[in-house]
Motif scaffolding. Structure first.
Motif, PDB file in Angstrom:
ATOM      1  N   ARG A  12       0.823  -1.213   0.000  1.00 49.16           N
ATOM      2  CA  ARG A  12       0.000   0.000   0.000  1.00 49.16           C
ATOM      3  C   ARG A  12       0.853   1.257   0.000  1.00 49.16           C
ATOM      4  NH1 ARG A  12      -2.029   0.324   6.247  1.00 49.16           N
ATOM      5  NH2 ARG A  12      -0.094  -0.415   7.114  1.00 49.16           N
ATOM      6  N   ILE A  13       0.185   2.389  -0.248  1.00 54.55           N
ATOM      7  CA  ILE A  13       0.795   3.699  -0.083  1.00 54.55           C
ATOM      8  C   ILE A  13       0.150   4.337   1.137  1.00 54.55           C
ATOM      9  CG2 ILE A  13       1.357   4.043  -2.513  1.00 54.55           C
ATOM     10  CD1 ILE A  13      -1.169   6.037  -2.412  1.00 54.55           C
ATOM     11  N   ILE A  14       0.922   5.136   1.844  1.00 54.45           N
ATOM     12  CA  ILE A  14       0.434   5.720   3.095  1.00 54.45           C
ATOM     13  C   ILE A  14       0.875   7.178   3.164  1.00 54.45           C
ATOM     14  CG2 ILE A  14       0.565   5.619   5.622  1.00 54.45           C
ATOM     15  CD1 ILE A  14       1.316   2.609   5.248  1.00 54.45           C
ATOM     16  N   ILE A  15      -0.029   8.033   3.610  1.00 58.19           N
ATOM     17  CA  ILE A  15       0.309   9.407   3.958  1.00 58.19           C
ATOM     18  C   ILE A  15       0.127   9.498   5.471  1.00 58.19           C
ATOM     19  CG2 ILE A  15      -0.217  11.847   3.648  1.00 58.19           C
ATOM     20  CD1 ILE A  15      -1.376  11.089   0.889  1.00 58.19           C
ATOM     21  N   ASP A  16       1.224   9.786   6.158  1.00 63.13           N
ATOM     22  CA  ASP A  16       1.280   9.729   7.605  1.00 63.13           C
ATOM     23  C   ASP A  16       1.643  11.111   8.148  1.00 63.13           C
ATOM     24  OD1 ASP A  16       1.292   8.084   9.994  1.00 63.13           O
ATOM     25  OD2 ASP A  16       3.467   8.330  10.047  1.00 63.13           O
ATOM     26  N   GLU A  17       0.963  11.554   9.198  1.00 65.36           N
ATOM     27  CA  GLU A  17       1.294  12.847   9.803  1.00 65.36           C
ATOM     28  C   GLU A  17       2.550  12.698  10.655  1.00 65.36           C
ATOM     29  OE1 GLU A  17      -0.686  16.344  12.541  1.00 65.36           O
ATOM     30  OE2 GLU A  17      -1.949  14.774  11.720  1.00 65.36           O
ATOM     31  N   LYS A  18       3.524  13.545  10.383  1.00 62.36           N
ATOM     32  CA  LYS A  18       4.835  13.430  11.017  1.00 62.36           C
ATOM     33  C   LYS A  18       4.772  13.577  12.535  1.00 62.36           C
ATOM     34  CE  LYS A  18       8.404  15.074   8.778  1.00 62.36           C
ATOM     35  NZ  LYS A  18       9.408  15.988   8.211  1.00 62.36           N
ATOM     36  N   SER A  19       4.034  14.556  13.025  1.00 62.47           N
ATOM     37  CA  SER A  19       4.049  14.838  14.468  1.00 62.47           C
ATOM     38  C   SER A  19       3.318  13.777  15.295  1.00 62.47           C
ATOM     39  CB  SER A  19       3.452  16.219  14.748  1.00 62.47           C
ATOM     40  OG  SER A  19       2.111  16.276  14.322  1.00 62.47           O
ATOM     41  N   LYS A  25      -4.129   8.938   5.208  1.00 64.19           N
ATOM     42  CA  LYS A  25      -4.736   8.262   4.063  1.00 64.19           C
ATOM     43  C   LYS A  25      -3.902   7.044   3.735  1.00 64.19           C
ATOM     44  CE  LYS A  25      -6.151  12.554   1.853  1.00 64.19           C
ATOM     45  NZ  LYS A  25      -5.957  13.416   0.683  1.00 64.19           N
ATOM     46  N   GLU A  26      -4.552   6.025   3.216  1.00 64.86           N
ATOM     47  CA  GLU A  26      -3.845   4.850   2.735  1.00 64.86           C
ATOM     48  C   GLU A  26      -4.648   4.193   1.623  1.00 64.86           C
ATOM     49  OE1 GLU A  26      -3.620   1.328   5.330  1.00 64.86           O
ATOM     50  OE2 GLU A  26      -4.980   2.395   6.661  1.00 64.86           O
ATOM     51  N   LYS A  27      -3.938   3.551   0.708  1.00 63.84           N
ATOM     52  CA  LYS A  27      -4.598   2.888  -0.411  1.00 63.84           C
ATOM     53  C   LYS A  27      -3.790   1.648  -0.770  1.00 63.84           C
ATOM     54  CE  LYS A  27      -6.690   3.952  -4.841  1.00 63.84           C
ATOM     55  NZ  LYS A  27      -8.053   4.322  -4.645  1.00 63.84           N
ATOM     56  N   LYS A  28      -4.475   0.538  -0.993  1.00 61.22           N
ATOM     57  CA  LYS A  28      -3.810  -0.697  -1.385  1.00 61.22           C
ATOM     58  C   LYS A  28      -3.332  -0.582  -2.826  1.00 61.22           C
ATOM     59  CE  LYS A  28      -6.341  -3.677   1.711  1.00 61.22           C
ATOM     60  NZ  LYS A  28      -7.191  -4.850   1.847  1.00 61.22           N
ATOM     61  N   LEU A  29      -2.149  -1.126  -3.110  1.00 61.70           N
ATOM     62  CA  LEU A  29      -1.598  -1.060  -4.455  1.00 61.70           C
ATOM     63  C   LEU A  29      -2.507  -1.724  -5.475  1.00 61.70           C
ATOM     64  CD1 LEU A  29       2.198  -1.692  -3.855  1.00 61.70           C
ATOM     65  CD2 LEU A  29       1.012   0.475  -4.184  1.00 61.70           C
ATOM     66  N   GLU A  30      -3.195  -2.775  -5.088  1.00 61.26           N
ATOM     67  CA  GLU A  30      -4.089  -3.465  -6.021  1.00 61.26           C
ATOM     68  C   GLU A  30      -5.268  -2.596  -6.452  1.00 61.26           C
ATOM     69  OE1 GLU A  30      -6.655  -5.958  -2.695  1.00 61.26           O
ATOM     70  OE2 GLU A  30      -4.658  -6.658  -3.282  1.00 61.26           O
ATOM     71  N   GLU A  31      -5.551  -1.524  -5.719  1.00 64.83           N
ATOM     72  CA  GLU A  31      -6.630  -0.594  -6.066  1.00 64.83           C
ATOM     73  C   GLU A  31      -6.158   0.529  -6.992  1.00 64.83           C
ATOM     74  OE1 GLU A  31      -8.964  -0.996  -1.778  1.00 64.83           O
ATOM     75  OE2 GLU A  31      -7.746   0.766  -2.178  1.00 64.83           O
ATOM     76  N   ILE A  32      -4.864   0.585  -7.268  1.00 67.70           N
ATOM     77  CA  ILE A  32      -4.304   1.657  -8.091  1.00 67.70           C
ATOM     78  C   ILE A  32      -4.145   1.154  -9.518  1.00 67.70           C
ATOM     79  CG2 ILE A  32      -2.318   3.170  -8.434  1.00 67.70           C
ATOM     80  CD1 ILE A  32      -1.813   2.923  -5.388  1.00 67.70           C
ATOM     81  N   ASP A  33      -4.881   1.760 -10.452  1.00 67.58           N
ATOM     82  CA  ASP A  33      -4.787   1.331 -11.843  1.00 67.58           C
ATOM     83  C   ASP A  33      -3.721   2.087 -12.618  1.00 67.58           C
ATOM     84  OD1 ASP A  33      -6.177   3.709 -11.795  1.00 67.58           O
ATOM     85  OD2 ASP A  33      -7.599   3.147 -13.336  1.00 67.58           O
ATOM     86  N   GLN A  34      -3.326   3.267 -12.143  1.00 66.53           N
ATOM     87  CA  GLN A  34      -2.295   4.054 -12.799  1.00 66.53           C
ATOM     88  C   GLN A  34      -1.713   5.071 -11.830  1.00 66.53           C
ATOM     89  OE1 GLN A  34      -3.744   7.113 -15.637  1.00 66.53           O
ATOM     90  NE2 GLN A  34      -5.758   6.253 -15.214  1.00 66.53           N
ATOM     91  N   ILE A  35      -0.494   5.502 -12.144  1.00 61.55           N
ATOM     92  CA  ILE A  35       0.170   6.550 -11.374  1.00 61.55           C
ATOM     93  C   ILE A  35       0.538   7.647 -12.355  1.00 61.55           C
ATOM     94  CG2 ILE A  35       2.170   7.149  -9.970  1.00 61.55           C
ATOM     95  CD1 ILE A  35       2.188   4.251  -9.014  1.00 61.55           C
ATOM     96  N   ASN A  36       0.128   8.864 -12.068  1.00 63.58           N
ATOM     97  CA  ASN A  36       0.440  10.014 -12.914  1.00 63.58           C
ATOM     98  C   ASN A  36       1.425  10.904 -12.176  1.00 63.58           C
ATOM     99  OD1 ASN A  36      -1.453  10.014 -15.393  1.00 63.58           O
ATOM    100  ND2 ASN A  36      -2.680   9.293 -13.683  1.00 63.58           N
TER     101      ASN A  36
END
Length: 105
Positions: A12-19, A25-36
């Motif tokens: 998956r990809i994850i956006i994590d708050e540093k503090s 937010k998180e999303k499984k790679l299998e749900e991603i059809d393309q990266i722009n």
């Protein structure tokens, strides 16, 4: 952005708050059809997971001009913003067998 960590795992990809170390937010790679990837000639820019939102929406968007074409005010939901050295990250996506579209601005 400076307040977040951007994490790529083999699942998956994850956006994590540093503090707080909280996953925003998180999303499984299998749900991603393309990266722009939108970047300048110094490989600085944004990575959008999925199809980028266009300012020119579809005809069924709530705000339209003369009932012909809509305007889209939605932001891309899964995006890594203001990323440096994107050229070093692209091979990671390619090794994960994800379709990568690159645009230079």
């Amino acid at each position: 952005m400076k307040n977040n960590y951007y994490i790529i795992t083999n699942e998956r990809i994850i956006i994590d708050e540093k503090s707080t170390k909280e996953i925003l937010k998180e999303k499984k790679l299998e749900e991603i059809d393309q990266i722009n990837i939108e970047m300048n000639n110094k490989f600085f820019g944004n990575i959008i997971f999925g199809e980028p939102e266009s300012i020119f929406g579809r005809n069924d968007e709530p705000f339209s001009f003369f009932k012909r074409s809509g305007m889209n005010f939605d932001e891309d939901k899964y995006v890594f913003l203001s990323v440096e050295n994107i050229s070093e990250i692209i091979p990671i996506f390619e090794n994960l067998k994800l379709k990568v579209n690159k645009t230079f601005y």
